[in-house]
Design an enzyme around this catalytic site. Structure first.
Site, PDB file in Angstrom:
ATOM      1  CG  HIS A  51       0.031   4.468   4.629  1.00 50.50           C
ATOM      2  ND1 HIS A  51      -0.691   3.713   5.522  1.00 50.50           N
ATOM      3  CD2 HIS A  51      -0.817   5.430   4.163  1.00 50.50           C
ATOM      4  CE1 HIS A  51      -1.928   4.202   5.593  1.00 50.50           C
ATOM      5  NE2 HIS A  51      -2.026   5.230   4.779  1.00 50.50           N
ATOM      6  CG  HIS A  70      -0.391   0.114   2.532  1.00 45.96           C
ATOM      7  ND1 HIS A  70       0.423  -0.843   3.093  1.00 45.96           N
ATOM      8  CD2 HIS A  70      -0.481   1.107   3.470  1.00 45.96           C
ATOM      9  CE1 HIS A  70       0.787  -0.457   4.307  1.00 45.96           C
ATOM     10  NE2 HIS A  70       0.263   0.734   4.556  1.00 45.96           N
ATOM     11  CG  HIS A  90       3.744  -1.386  11.456  1.00 45.44           C
ATOM     12  ND1 HIS A  90       4.536  -0.281  11.606  1.00 45.44           N
ATOM     13  CD2 HIS A  90       3.041  -1.185  10.316  1.00 45.44           C
ATOM     14  CE1 HIS A  90       4.319   0.577  10.615  1.00 45.44           C
ATOM     15  NE2 HIS A  90       3.408   0.045   9.807  1.00 45.44           N
ATOM     16  CG  ASP A 143       4.731   3.196   7.354  1.00 43.97           C
ATOM     17  OD1 ASP A 143       3.818   3.695   6.670  1.00 43.97           O
ATOM     18  OD2 ASP A 143       4.525   2.270   8.162  1.00 43.97           O
ATOM     19  CG  HIS A 144       4.105   0.136   4.305  1.00 46.71           C
ATOM     20  ND1 HIS A 144       4.130  -1.155   4.771  1.00 46.71           N
ATOM     21  CD2 HIS A 144       3.609   0.886   5.313  1.00 46.71           C
ATOM     22  CE1 HIS A 144       3.658  -1.182   6.017  1.00 46.71           C
ATOM     23  NE2 HIS A 144       3.339   0.044   6.367  1.00 46.71           N
ATOM     24  CG  ASP A 181       0.569  -1.225   7.714  1.00 44.97           C
ATOM     25  OD1 ASP A 181       1.454  -2.060   7.978  1.00 44.97           O
ATOM     26  OD2 ASP A 181       0.773   0.007   7.701  1.00 44.97           O
ATOM     27  CG  HIS A 208      -3.999   0.366   6.651  1.00 49.38           C
ATOM     28  ND1 HIS A 208      -3.952   0.972   7.883  1.00 49.38           N
ATOM     29  CD2 HIS A 208      -2.801   0.633   6.060  1.00 49.38           C
ATOM     30  CE1 HIS A 208      -2.779   1.581   8.024  1.00 49.38           C
ATOM     31  NE2 HIS A 208      -2.069   1.388   6.930  1.00 49.38           N
TER      32      HIS A 208
HETATM   33 FE    FE Z   1       2.594   1.015   8.067  1.00 46.74          FE
HETATM   34 ZN    ZN Z   2       0.079   1.780   6.500  1.00 46.07          ZN
END
Ligand code: FE
Ligand code: ZN
Length: 256
Positions: free
Chosen positions: A59, A57, A172, A61-62, A134, A115
């Site tokens: 985001h 996805h 995570h 942080d990915h 996530d 998400h």
């Molecule tokens: Fe994340």
């Molecule tokens: Zn995420």
């Protein structure tokens, strides 16, 4: 069939990086790319060369490492069709029902929105493994940010239908806080109480609590257990549809 080799490593504050390697064809994919530096270090440690990034996805942080890794390695970036415009460097868009080969393995794509609106999960049945980003966490699930509770519940149900011995990698390390919350939802679940203690021990030793399996999550993850009468009773939601009970558990976690 050559076995798939999998290497998980922590990165950023609480993300996991995961590399999968097919030794026969010398292919290596990074599941998401939280940060280029950590992924590059893991590749170096294993002696593997990056050929693919499989994005779950959009985001940051990915996907934060996508462009730097792509320019350094010319890897192919595969990602969700439903949010392709938000995936830096995407080369190939995939969605529900799509399959593609990674060396000698077939990768299946599931749409698991909630998400984010386009979130996908990668499943490799021949290796009995899933990469859930996530959507699903150990003893938890992702925050429902772009979708609604019904959508997220449908996504979790797809993962629940995978074989119980499927190993699940997640985005995570949230397990300890998830466990603290989960025992307030289903304190009478002995398997959950035992797992919560195991998680405390692993974290105290600085060890990861992931990966998990579908079977373990079905037994201990309250977000996958809205049908359980004791949980419904505790929430005052006896006989309510699973997605509504799930939604209430998710709301309570948000407030916890
Ligand atoms: Fe994340
Ligand atoms: Zn995420």
């Amino acid at each position: 069939m050559a076995d798939l080799q999998i290497h998980q490593f922590p990165c950023l504050s609480d993300n996991f990086g995961v590399l999968i390697h097919d030794p026969a064809q010398n292919l290596t994919a990074s599941i998401d790319a939280p940060e280029a530096k950590a992924v590059a270090a893991a590749l170096k440690e294993k002696g593997w060369t990056l050929t693919h990034i499989l994005t779950t996805h959009h985001h940051a942080d990915h996907t934060g490492g996508n462009l730097e890794l792509k320019s350094a390695t010319r890897c192919i970036i595969i990602g969700p069709r439903g949010e392709a415009s938000k995936i830096p460097g995407i080369d190939k868009q995939v969605g529900e029902g799509d399959t593609f080969s990674f060396g000698s393995h077939q990768v299946q794509v599931l749409d698991t929105p909630g998400h984010t609106a386009g979130h996908i999960t990668y499943v490799i049945p021949s290796a009995k493994v899933a990469f859930a980003g996530d959507t699903l966490f150990a003893i938890g699930c992702g925050r429902v940010i772009e979708g609604d509770m019904q959508m997220m519940w449908q996504s979790l149900k797809k993962l629940m239908a995978l074989p119980k011995d499927t190993t699940v990698y997640c985005g995570h390390e949230y397990t300890q806080s998830n466990a603290k919350f989960a025992v307030t939802i289903e304190p009478e679940n002995d398997a959950l109480q035992k797992r919560a203690k195991d998680v405390d021990q692993l974290r105290a030793a600085g060890k990861p609590t992931l990966p998990t399996t579908i079977g373990i999550e079905l037994e201990t993850n309250p977000f996958l257990r809205p049908h359980v009468p004791a949980i419904q009773k505790r929430l005052g939601m006896e006989g309510k549809p699973d997605w509504q009970v799930f939604g209430e558990i998710r709301e309570r976690k948000n407030r916890s």
